[in-house]
Design a protein around this motif. Structure first.
Motif, short mmCIF file in Angstrom:
data_model
loop_
_atom_site.label_atom_id
_atom_site.label_comp_id
_atom_site.label_asym_id
_atom_site.label_seq_id
_atom_site.Cartn_x
_atom_site.Cartn_y
_atom_site.Cartn_z
N UNK A 1 0.83 -1.22 0.00
CA UNK A 1 0.00 0.00 0.00
C UNK A 1 0.86 1.26 0.00
N UNK A 2 2.01 1.23 0.65
CA UNK A 2 2.85 2.41 0.73
C UNK A 2 3.45 2.83 -0.60
N UNK A 3 3.68 1.87 -1.49
CA UNK A 3 4.32 2.19 -2.77
C UNK A 3 3.39 2.07 -3.96
N UNK A 4 2.37 1.26 -3.85
CA UNK A 4 1.43 1.06 -4.96
C UNK A 4 0.00 1.06 -4.43
N UNK A 5 -0.45 2.21 -3.92
CA UNK A 5 -1.74 2.23 -3.24
C UNK A 5 -2.93 1.90 -4.13
N UNK A 6 -2.88 2.27 -5.41
CA UNK A 6 -4.03 2.00 -6.27
C UNK A 6 -4.21 0.50 -6.49
N UNK A 7 -3.15 -0.16 -6.93
CA UNK A 7 -3.25 -1.60 -7.23
C UNK A 7 -3.45 -2.41 -5.96
N UNK A 8 -2.66 -2.15 -4.92
CA UNK A 8 -2.79 -2.90 -3.67
C UNK A 8 -4.14 -2.62 -3.02
N UNK A 9 -4.56 -1.37 -3.05
CA UNK A 9 -5.86 -1.01 -2.47
C UNK A 9 -7.01 -1.71 -3.15
N UNK A 10 -6.93 -1.83 -4.48
CA UNK A 10 -8.01 -2.52 -5.21
C UNK A 10 -8.08 -3.99 -4.81
N UNK A 11 -6.92 -4.62 -4.65
CA UNK A 11 -6.89 -6.03 -4.25
C UNK A 11 -7.46 -6.18 -2.84
N UNK A 12 -6.99 -5.34 -1.92
CA UNK A 12 -7.48 -5.42 -0.54
C UNK A 12 -8.97 -5.13 -0.46
N UNK A 13 -9.41 -4.17 -1.26
CA UNK A 13 -10.84 -3.85 -1.24
C UNK A 13 -11.66 -5.06 -1.67
N UNK A 14 -11.24 -5.74 -2.72
CA UNK A 14 -11.98 -6.93 -3.17
C UNK A 14 -11.98 -8.01 -2.09
N UNK B 1 0.52 10.76 0.08
CA UNK B 1 0.65 12.05 -0.62
C UNK B 1 -0.49 12.21 -1.61
N UNK B 2 -0.18 12.66 -2.84
CA UNK B 2 -1.24 12.94 -3.82
C UNK B 2 -1.96 11.69 -4.29
N UNK B 3 -1.39 10.52 -4.09
CA UNK B 3 -2.08 9.27 -4.45
C UNK B 3 -3.19 8.94 -3.46
N UNK B 4 -3.29 9.69 -2.37
CA UNK B 4 -4.27 9.39 -1.33
C UNK B 4 -5.67 9.88 -1.60
N UNK C 1 -6.52 16.16 -3.83
CA UNK C 1 -6.63 16.19 -5.29
C UNK C 1 -7.88 16.97 -5.69
N UNK C 2 -7.72 18.25 -6.02
CA UNK C 2 -8.88 19.07 -6.40
C UNK C 2 -9.68 18.49 -7.57
N UNK C 3 -9.06 17.65 -8.36
CA UNK C 3 -9.78 17.01 -9.46
C UNK C 3 -10.86 16.04 -9.00
N UNK C 4 -10.84 15.70 -7.73
CA UNK C 4 -11.86 14.79 -7.18
C UNK C 4 -13.10 15.53 -6.68
N UNK C 5 -13.08 16.85 -6.77
CA UNK C 5 -14.22 17.64 -6.29
C UNK C 5 -15.55 17.21 -6.91
N UNK C 6 -15.63 16.89 -8.22
CA UNK C 6 -16.92 16.45 -8.77
C UNK C 6 -17.48 15.18 -8.12
#
Length: 188
Positions: free
Chosen positions: A88-101, A124-127, A159-164
């Motif tokens: 999760x510390x280095x690859x939060x998107x991929x690891x997070x998706x696996x853990x979520x499933x 950081x910004x990946x959060x 990430x201001x892009x997540x505002x929507x």
């Protein structure tokens, strides 16, 4: 001695992470011995590939790709779960998706929210997407909507892009919780 030690380490890691969980699952399902033997052989190869990618080739993403199907079949494999959690510390998107499933399939929403919230300061910004997911878990399955706005706001800050995605959730929650000042501030 070096090659022998490397072989032992790779085999041990692969057996612990892949082969043994396959063997235990097949045995528990009362599979015939030839099926158990085939799974062990396949698991040894998959475990070796995992160990090589993760430990020797510096390819944790490839290692995660190998762990994903193992955890899909054996979500209680603690060794594999620990490796994914560390990633999760280095690859939060991929690891997070696996853990979520895995955690969602096993009804471990609280464990997932706790894990993601604890890792959030290190991402950081990946959060941003992780903060959104924690907010969604708190609002939905965990039934703690009063805690969710904090994470939706955090996602917006990271990430201001997540505002929507964050703003409709904030509006819905602030209205539901009758927190009118915070609703006004969110849209100011």
């Amino acid at each position: 001695l070096g090659a022998h030690a490397e072989h032992i380490a790779r085999t041990k890691s692969g057996r612990y992470t892949v082969s043994r969980p396959l063997q235990l699952g097949a045995t528990a399902a009362r599979a015939p011995q030839h099926v158990v033997d085939s799974l062990m052989a396949c698991g040894d190869h998959l475990g070796s590939a995992f160990a090589l990618r993760d430990d020797h080739l510096g390819d944790p993403v490839g290692a995660l790709l190998l762990l994903d199907p193992v955890l899909a079949r054996h979500p209680d494999d603690t060794a594999s779960l620990e490796r994914v959690e560390r990633a999760m510390g280095t690859h939060p998107d991929r690891a997070g998706a696996i853990l979520e499933r895995v955690y969602s399939a096993t009804g471990r929403d609280e464990a997932l929210a706790t894990l993601l919230a604890a890792r959030l300061p290190h991402l950081a910004e990946a959060g941003g997407p992780v903060a959104l997911r924690v907010g969604s878990l708190l609002e939905g399955p965990l039934g703690r909507p009063e805690e969710a706005p904090h994470f939706y706001e955090q996602a917006r800050r990271i990430d201001p892009g997540l505002a929507p995605r964050a703003l409709p959730a904030l509006e819905r929650l602030y209205r539901k919780l009758e927190r009118w000042d915070e609703l006004a501030a969110a849209f100011a």
